[in-house]
Design a protein around this motif. Structure first.
Motif, PDB file in Angstrom:
ATOM      1  N   THR A  36       0.836  -1.191   0.000  1.00  0.00           N
ATOM      2  CA  THR A  36       0.000   0.000   0.000  1.00  0.00           C
ATOM      3  C   THR A  36       0.874   1.246   0.000  1.00  0.00           C
ATOM      4  O   THR A  36       2.081   1.173   0.223  1.00  0.00           O
ATOM      5  CB  THR A  36      -0.929   0.011   1.223  1.00  0.00           C
ATOM      6  OG1 THR A  36      -0.129   0.082   2.400  1.00  0.00           O
ATOM      7  CG2 THR A  36      -1.827  -1.207   1.264  1.00  0.00           C
ATOM      8  N   GLY A  37       0.246   2.380  -0.210  1.00  0.00           N
ATOM      9  CA  GLY A  37       0.978   3.637  -0.300  1.00  0.00           C
ATOM     10  C   GLY A  37       1.806   3.958   0.921  1.00  0.00           C
ATOM     11  O   GLY A  37       2.922   4.429   0.819  1.00  0.00           O
ATOM     12  N   PRO A  39       3.290   7.289  -3.724  1.00  0.00           N
ATOM     13  CA  PRO A  39       1.866   7.057  -3.959  1.00  0.00           C
ATOM     14  C   PRO A  39       1.119   8.349  -4.279  1.00  0.00           C
ATOM     15  O   PRO A  39       1.527   9.426  -3.841  1.00  0.00           O
ATOM     16  CB  PRO A  39       1.364   6.452  -2.651  1.00  0.00           C
ATOM     17  CG  PRO A  39       2.425   6.640  -1.654  1.00  0.00           C
ATOM     18  CD  PRO A  39       3.692   6.955  -2.359  1.00  0.00           C
ATOM     19  N   ARG A  81      -4.023  11.306  -2.959  1.00  0.00           N
ATOM     20  CA  ARG A  81      -5.321  10.836  -2.444  1.00  0.00           C
ATOM     21  C   ARG A  81      -5.179   9.488  -1.738  1.00  0.00           C
ATOM     22  O   ARG A  81      -5.745   9.262  -0.670  1.00  0.00           O
ATOM     23  CB  ARG A  81      -6.333  10.682  -3.577  1.00  0.00           C
ATOM     24  CG  ARG A  81      -6.807  11.972  -4.173  1.00  0.00           C
ATOM     25  CD  ARG A  81      -7.818  11.694  -5.295  1.00  0.00           C
ATOM     26  NE  ARG A  81      -7.883  12.758  -6.270  1.00  0.00           N
ATOM     27  CZ  ARG A  81      -8.588  13.869  -6.125  1.00  0.00           C
ATOM     28  NH1 ARG A  81      -9.278  14.072  -5.033  1.00  0.00           N
ATOM     29  NH2 ARG A  81      -8.589  14.789  -7.067  1.00  0.00           N
ATOM     30  N   GLU A  82      -4.430   8.598  -2.346  1.00  0.00           N
ATOM     31  CA  GLU A  82      -4.241   7.259  -1.782  1.00  0.00           C
ATOM     32  C   GLU A  82      -3.505   7.321  -0.445  1.00  0.00           C
ATOM     33  O   GLU A  82      -3.925   6.711   0.542  1.00  0.00           O
ATOM     34  CB  GLU A  82      -3.455   6.409  -2.772  1.00  0.00           C
ATOM     35  CG  GLU A  82      -3.156   5.009  -2.320  1.00  0.00           C
ATOM     36  CD  GLU A  82      -2.316   4.252  -3.338  1.00  0.00           C
ATOM     37  OE1 GLU A  82      -1.323   3.638  -2.913  1.00  0.00           O
ATOM     38  OE2 GLU A  82      -2.646   4.297  -4.540  1.00  0.00           O
ATOM     39  N   LEU A  83      -2.399   8.062  -0.407  1.00  0.00           N
ATOM     40  CA  LEU A  83      -1.621   8.143   0.821  1.00  0.00           C
ATOM     41  C   LEU A  83      -2.421   8.831   1.927  1.00  0.00           C
ATOM     42  O   LEU A  83      -2.415   8.380   3.080  1.00  0.00           O
ATOM     43  CB  LEU A  83      -0.299   8.868   0.577  1.00  0.00           C
ATOM     44  CG  LEU A  83       0.674   8.891   1.759  1.00  0.00           C
ATOM     45  CD1 LEU A  83       1.013   7.479   2.234  1.00  0.00           C
ATOM     46  CD2 LEU A  83       1.941   9.639   1.366  1.00  0.00           C
ATOM     47  N   GLU A 129      -5.655   8.900   2.310  1.00  0.00           N
ATOM     48  CA  GLU A 129      -6.688   7.982   2.785  1.00  0.00           C
ATOM     49  C   GLU A 129      -6.102   6.924   3.716  1.00  0.00           C
ATOM     50  O   GLU A 129      -6.660   6.633   4.774  1.00  0.00           O
ATOM     51  CB  GLU A 129      -7.390   7.329   1.600  1.00  0.00           C
ATOM     52  CG  GLU A 129      -8.539   6.429   2.001  1.00  0.00           C
ATOM     53  CD  GLU A 129      -9.266   5.862   0.785  1.00  0.00           C
ATOM     54  OE1 GLU A 129      -9.628   4.672   0.856  1.00  0.00           O
ATOM     55  OE2 GLU A 129      -9.464   6.592  -0.198  1.00  0.00           O
ATOM     56  N   GLU A 130      -4.966   6.347   3.334  1.00  0.00           N
ATOM     57  CA  GLU A 130      -4.354   5.300   4.148  1.00  0.00           C
ATOM     58  C   GLU A 130      -3.869   5.812   5.497  1.00  0.00           C
ATOM     59  O   GLU A 130      -3.897   5.084   6.482  1.00  0.00           O
ATOM     60  CB  GLU A 130      -3.196   4.667   3.385  1.00  0.00           C
ATOM     61  CG  GLU A 130      -3.669   3.821   2.243  1.00  0.00           C
ATOM     62  CD  GLU A 130      -2.535   3.231   1.450  1.00  0.00           C
ATOM     63  OE1 GLU A 130      -1.396   3.189   1.959  1.00  0.00           O
ATOM     64  OE2 GLU A 130      -2.788   2.814   0.321  1.00  0.00           O
ATOM     65  N   ARG A 168      -6.132  15.294   2.470  1.00  0.00           N
ATOM     66  CA  ARG A 168      -5.319  15.263   1.257  1.00  0.00           C
ATOM     67  C   ARG A 168      -4.397  16.475   1.205  1.00  0.00           C
ATOM     68  O   ARG A 168      -3.278  16.401   0.706  1.00  0.00           O
ATOM     69  CB  ARG A 168      -6.218  15.229   0.018  1.00  0.00           C
ATOM     70  CG  ARG A 168      -5.406  15.166  -1.266  1.00  0.00           C
ATOM     71  CD  ARG A 168      -6.286  14.916  -2.478  1.00  0.00           C
ATOM     72  NE  ARG A 168      -5.494  15.016  -3.676  1.00  0.00           N
ATOM     73  CZ  ARG A 168      -5.675  15.940  -4.612  1.00  0.00           C
ATOM     74  NH1 ARG A 168      -6.648  16.811  -4.500  1.00  0.00           N
ATOM     75  NH2 ARG A 168      -4.903  15.967  -5.672  1.00  0.00           N
TER      76      ARG A 168
END
Length: 119
Positions: free
Chosen positions: A2-3, A43, A46-48, A50-51, A56
Motif C-alpha cells: 500500500t501507499g 503514492p 489521495r491514496e496516501l 486515505e491510508e 489530502r
C-alpha cells in the motif's frame, strides 16, 4: 504494497499538529538513507492521505515542499517520483541537495548583474 507501506509510516506516530512537517521529514529521511531511491514512484496524494487518515491537503503540501527542495519531480499523468539527482549512492551524479556547485568560485554561481533603471 500500500501507499504508506513504502515508508513504513504509522499515522499513530504523527503529531496531531504539524502532520505536513512530519510527513515531509519522513520522506526526506527515506531519501537520505536510500530507502527511496532515485526514480521511485511515491503514492498518489489521495491514496496516501486515505491510508494515513490525513487530509489530502497535508500530503499535497508535503509533496509540494519536497518538490521545491528538488527531492521530488511531478509529471502530470505519470505520477510523482524521487528526483534522479538525489538519494544515497544511487549514482545521481550531482552534488547533494544544498551543496555548493562545483566549478564556481566559492562554490556558488555569481549573482545576476544588477539591472539599470531606464530613464
Amino acid at each position: 504494497m500500500t501507499g504508506s507501506d513504502f515508508l513504513r509510516l504509522d499515522p499513530r506516530d504523527a503529531p496531531s499538529r504539524g502532520r505536513t512537517a512530519w510527513l515531509t521529514a519522513r520522506i526526506r529521511a527515506a531519501v537520505a538513507d536510500a530507502t527511496l531511491g532515485a526514480g521511485t514512484r511515491v503514492p498518489p496524494s489521495r491514496e496516501l492521505a486515505e491510508e494515513l487518515s490525513f487530509s489530502r491537503g497535508v500530503v499535497v503540501e508535503a509533496y509540494r515542499r519536497l518538490t521545491e527542495e528538488g527531492l521530488l519531480v511531478t509529471n502530470r499523468g505519470a505520477g510523482t517520483r524521487i528526483a534522479a539527482a538525489v538519494g544515497g549512492g544511487g549514482g545521481g551524479g550531482g552534488p547533494p541537495i544544498g551543496a555548493p556547485a562545483p566549478g564556481w568560485p566559492g562554490g556558488f554561481p555569481p549573482p545576476p548583474p544588477a539591472s539599470t533603471p531606464s530613464r
